[in-house]
Design a protein around this motif. Structure first.
Motif, PDB file in Angstrom:
ATOM      1  N   LYS A  45     -15.428 -13.783  -9.626  1.00 39.50           N
ATOM      2  CA  LYS A  45     -14.475 -13.596 -10.744  1.00 39.50           C
ATOM      3  C   LYS A  45     -13.425 -12.513 -10.526  1.00 39.50           C
ATOM      4  CE  LYS A  45     -16.778 -16.742 -12.953  1.00 39.50           C
ATOM      5  NZ  LYS A  45     -16.319 -18.132 -12.782  1.00 39.50           N
ATOM      6  N   LEU A  46     -13.832 -11.335 -10.083  1.00 45.07           N
ATOM      7  CA  LEU A  46     -12.849 -10.261  -9.937  1.00 45.07           C
ATOM      8  C   LEU A  46     -12.890  -9.685  -8.525  1.00 45.07           C
ATOM      9  CD1 LEU A  46     -10.759  -8.410 -11.419  1.00 45.07           C
ATOM     10  CD2 LEU A  46     -12.647  -6.822 -11.823  1.00 45.07           C
ATOM     11  N   GLY A  47     -11.692  -9.527  -7.952  1.00 47.06           N
ATOM     12  CA  GLY A  47     -11.561  -8.852  -6.662  1.00 47.06           C
ATOM     13  C   GLY A  47     -10.502  -7.764  -6.772  1.00 47.06           C
ATOM     14  N   ILE A  48     -10.513  -6.834  -5.831  1.00 47.57           N
ATOM     15  CA  ILE A  48      -9.503  -5.769  -5.781  1.00 47.57           C
ATOM     16  C   ILE A  48      -8.691  -5.967  -4.512  1.00 47.57           C
ATOM     17  CG2 ILE A  48      -9.103  -3.273  -5.621  1.00 47.57           C
ATOM     18  CD1 ILE A  48     -10.271  -4.076  -8.331  1.00 47.57           C
ATOM     19  N   PHE A  49      -7.363  -5.895  -4.671  1.00 46.42           N
ATOM     20  CA  PHE A  49      -6.436  -6.194  -3.578  1.00 46.42           C
ATOM     21  C   PHE A  49      -5.726  -4.896  -3.204  1.00 46.42           C
ATOM     22  CE2 PHE A  49      -2.955  -9.624  -2.507  1.00 46.42           C
ATOM     23  CZ  PHE A  49      -3.178  -9.414  -1.171  1.00 46.42           C
ATOM     24  N   LEU A  50      -6.102  -4.321  -2.073  1.00 48.74           N
ATOM     25  CA  LEU A  50      -5.556  -3.028  -1.663  1.00 48.74           C
ATOM     26  C   LEU A  50      -4.399  -3.211  -0.705  1.00 48.74           C
ATOM     27  CD1 LEU A  50      -9.099  -1.804  -1.119  1.00 48.74           C
ATOM     28  CD2 LEU A  50      -7.469  -0.360  -2.357  1.00 48.74           C
ATOM     29  N   HIS A  51      -3.220  -2.740  -1.103  1.00 45.61           N
ATOM     30  CA  HIS A  51      -2.088  -2.655  -0.184  1.00 45.61           C
ATOM     31  C   HIS A  51      -1.988  -1.198   0.224  1.00 45.61           C
ATOM     32  CE1 HIS A  51      -0.947  -6.697  -1.320  1.00 45.61           C
ATOM     33  NE2 HIS A  51       0.064  -6.663  -0.478  1.00 45.61           N
ATOM     34  N   TRP A  52      -2.447  -0.919   1.419  1.00 44.23           N
ATOM     35  CA  TRP A  52      -2.454   0.458   1.914  1.00 44.23           C
ATOM     36  C   TRP A  52      -1.793   0.457   3.278  1.00 44.23           C
ATOM     37  CZ3 TRP A  52      -6.865   3.765   4.275  1.00 44.23           C
ATOM     38  CH2 TRP A  52      -6.540   5.131   4.152  1.00 44.23           C
ATOM     39  N   GLY A  53      -0.725   1.226   3.389  1.00 45.22           N
ATOM     40  CA  GLY A  53      -0.010   1.262   4.659  1.00 45.22           C
ATOM     41  C   GLY A  53       0.990   2.395   4.657  1.00 45.22           C
ATOM     42  N   VAL A  54       1.798   2.475   5.718  1.00 45.10           N
ATOM     43  CA  VAL A  54       2.731   3.597   5.860  1.00 45.10           C
ATOM     44  C   VAL A  54       3.768   3.628   4.752  1.00 45.10           C
ATOM     45  CG1 VAL A  54       2.417   3.790   8.353  1.00 45.10           C
ATOM     46  CG2 VAL A  54       4.237   2.324   7.452  1.00 45.10           C
ATOM     47  N   TYR A  55       4.034   2.487   4.124  1.00 40.48           N
ATOM     48  CA  TYR A  55       5.003   2.425   3.015  1.00 40.48           C
ATOM     49  C   TYR A  55       4.619   3.340   1.855  1.00 40.48           C
ATOM     50  CZ  TYR A  55       1.502  -1.284   2.536  1.00 40.48           C
ATOM     51  OH  TYR A  55       0.317  -1.995   2.543  1.00 40.48           O
ATOM     52  N   ALA A  56       3.344   3.717   1.780  1.00 40.38           N
ATOM     53  CA  ALA A  56       2.904   4.607   0.696  1.00 40.38           C
ATOM     54  C   ALA A  56       3.453   6.020   0.866  1.00 40.38           C
ATOM     55  CB  ALA A  56       1.375   4.645   0.637  1.00 40.38           C
ATOM     56  N   VAL A  57       3.847   6.380   2.089  1.00 45.08           N
ATOM     57  CA  VAL A  57       4.329   7.753   2.342  1.00 45.08           C
ATOM     58  C   VAL A  57       5.560   8.048   1.482  1.00 45.08           C
ATOM     59  CG1 VAL A  57       5.337   9.289   4.062  1.00 45.08           C
ATOM     60  CG2 VAL A  57       3.372   7.863   4.680  1.00 45.08           C
ATOM     61  N   ASP A  58       6.587   7.187   1.593  1.00 46.91           N
ATOM     62  CA  ASP A  58       7.802   7.388   0.781  1.00 46.91           C
ATOM     63  C   ASP A  58       7.767   6.578  -0.506  1.00 46.91           C
ATOM     64  OD1 ASP A  58       8.820   9.117   2.670  1.00 46.91           O
ATOM     65  OD2 ASP A  58       9.998   7.576   3.704  1.00 46.91           O
ATOM     66  N   GLY A  59       6.721   5.811  -0.704  1.00 49.13           N
ATOM     67  CA  GLY A  59       6.631   4.992  -1.914  1.00 49.13           C
ATOM     68  C   GLY A  59       7.661   3.875  -1.943  1.00 49.13           C
ATOM     69  N   VAL A  60       7.962   3.303  -0.771  1.00 46.49           N
ATOM     70  CA  VAL A  60       8.915   2.185  -0.711  1.00 46.49           C
ATOM     71  C   VAL A  60       8.141   0.867  -0.689  1.00 46.49           C
ATOM     72  CG1 VAL A  60      10.693   3.523   0.462  1.00 46.49           C
ATOM     73  CG2 VAL A  60       8.986   2.289   1.831  1.00 46.49           C
ATOM     74  N   ALA A  61       8.870  -0.221  -0.889  1.00 42.50           N
ATOM     75  CA  ALA A  61       8.198  -1.527  -0.913  1.00 42.50           C
ATOM     76  C   ALA A  61       7.590  -1.828   0.457  1.00 42.50           C
ATOM     77  CB  ALA A  61       9.179  -2.626  -1.300  1.00 42.50           C
ATOM     78  N   GLU A  62       6.382  -2.371   0.445  1.00 44.02           N
ATOM     79  CA  GLU A  62       5.695  -2.708   1.685  1.00 44.02           C
ATOM     80  C   GLU A  62       6.550  -3.691   2.496  1.00 44.02           C
ATOM     81  OE1 GLU A  62       4.951  -3.751  -1.301  1.00 44.02           O
ATOM     82  OE2 GLU A  62       4.890  -5.924  -1.133  1.00 44.02           O
TER      83      GLU A  62
END
Ligand code: GLC
Length: 421
Positions: free
Chosen positions: A11-28
């Motif tokens: 029923k429920l899953g968690i979808f983690l987008h984790w990558g270098v884009y998180a540094v400046d907070g720009v779109a992956e």
């Protein structure tokens, strides 16, 4: 295609987008592809991706409390940056970032310690690989990709040999992932830039299942996956077959501190009920910071959804899709034996809760979270046309979605005809 049964029950899953884009907070990935950020500046984020606060056991405990039964982490997004120490390219966090290590093994181990199934997201396309932009595939529904140098070479400059090298790289990375981490689910993306034949998707499916036969493959494989993946909105008409809605907590997949538009728990609960009511799973997006922290805004929403699920777990786990829309003005689920109908009351409860077209006799109705027994009666009806089931609202209602459990005299049977006369 036989689908692993855990998926429909999860029923429920968690979808983690984790990558270098998180540094400046720009779109992956899309931020450089679309020209918002120059490629070099995007890749300069590699130097500041530290993962210093990465505590996958804490993630796993939070996800388990949210009610999730599986998680999916971006092993590699379209930018080509691998979260593991792949030997097929040095564009990976172990070699190119201060994080300096494989980030996937700690993730898979921590999730499994909490009993969560492990998914890995993998982008077929790779906008950083030197051999990727070697074939053309025009798609009139995606005009922006036609002359994008990350996607394809100029007219007349196709190079099938380079494409063969790219496919060997693509297969090589995937076999590393499957043999190294033994995922329960591979969540593909980025199939749209090439055709089924260019990717050789049918063969890919066979190769992957030969490595690990019990893996689930999502649908972004040009017809060779196991389930469909609508994105960002619950389909009004549920898709045929197994499906999963992927859905962001705010408006971004990755960490973006400017984006304050988090969905309230009330909307998340409602969306979750609508999704499982249509027989789908909800895959909820979480974007950790470059240090590996999950922000309080995101964590609190997962906790809120988890608390609702705990209050109403019988209407969630072990259920199947409920009544088609129109019988009850809200989503519903059914127990697997189809003898208990769970009405999810998403809007305010007033005089009574009504169900139309239910052929069965009702044995008992309770408010699921409190156990309060509710008065009910059926009014009207004629010949084969069932009357309307009317249920008194409970004294105590849920602040988000109140669930009523309707015990039937047999398997749910619906009248969907045009009436007599
Ligand atoms: C969209 C986004 C992509 C993201 C994916 C998740 O396709 O473009 O960046 O990873 O959704 O489903």
């Amino acid at each position: 295609m036989t689908m692993q049964p855990w998926f429909a029950d999860a029923k429920l899953g968690i979808f983690l987008h984790w990558g270098v884009y998180a540094v400046d907070g720009v779109a992956e990935s899309w931020s450089f592809y679309g020209g918002d950020v120059p490629y070099d500046r995007y890749m300069a984020q590699l130097d500041r991706f530290t993962a210093t606060d990465y505590d996958p056991d804490a993630w796993a405990r939070l996800f388990a409390r949210s009610g999730a039964r599986y998680t999916v982490l971006t092993a590699k997004h379209h930018d080509g940056v691998a979260l593991w120490d792949t030997r097929h390219s040095d564009l990976n966090v172990a070699e190119r970032t201060p994080a300096g290590r494989d980030l996937l093994a700690p993730y898979t181990e921590a999730m499994r310690r909490q009993g969560l199934k492990v998914g890995l997201y993998f982008s077929h396309l790779d906008w950083s690989h030197p051999d990727y932009a070697s074939l053309r595939h025009e798609d009139p529904t995606r005009p922006w990709m036609t002359d994008n140098p990350y996607t394809m070479p100029p007219q007349g400059q196709e190079d099938p040999e380079r494409w063969e090298r790219f496919l060997a790289f693509h297969r090589g990375q995937l076999s590393e992932l499957v043999t190294g981490y033994e995922p329960d689910l591979l969540w593909f993306d980025g199939q749209w830039e090439r055709t089924e034949r260019q990717w050789r998707m049918r063969e890919l499916r066979e190769e992957l299942l030969a490595l690990k036969g019990d893996m689930i493959l999502n649908g972004r494989m040009h017809g060779h996956g196991d389930y469909t993946t609508p994105e960002q909105g619950v389909p009004i008409t549920p898709p045929d077959g197994p499906w999963e809605l992927c859905y962001t907590l705010n408006n971004n997949w990755g960490h973006n501190p400017q984006d304050r538009d988090h969905k309230p728990v009330s909307l998340l609960v409602r969306t979750f009920a609508e999704t499982i009511g249509g027989g789908g799973n909800l895959l909820l997006g979480v974007g950790p910071t470059a240090e590996g922290a999950i922000t309080p805004e995101q964590a609190s929403r997962l906790e809120g959804l988890g608390a609702w699920i705990r209050r109403n777990k019988d209407a969630v786990y072990g259920t199947v899709a409920g009544l088609p829309l129109g019988h009850h003005y809200g989503p519903s689920t059914l127990s697997k034996d189809r003898r208990t109908l769970y009405l999810h009351c998403v809007d305010g409860l007033r005089d009574f809760v009504a169900v139309r077209g239910l052929v069965n006799q009702v044995k008992r109705v309770t408010a699921l979270a409190t156990g309060e027994v509710l008065a009910h009666r059926t009014l009207g009806g004629f010949k084969e046309v069932p009357g309307v089931l009317l249920i008194e609202p409970p004294a105590e209602t849920d602040r988000y979605v109140t669930v009523l459990a309707v015990e039937l005299d047999g398997e749910a049977e619906l009248y969907r005809g045009g009436g007599c006369g």
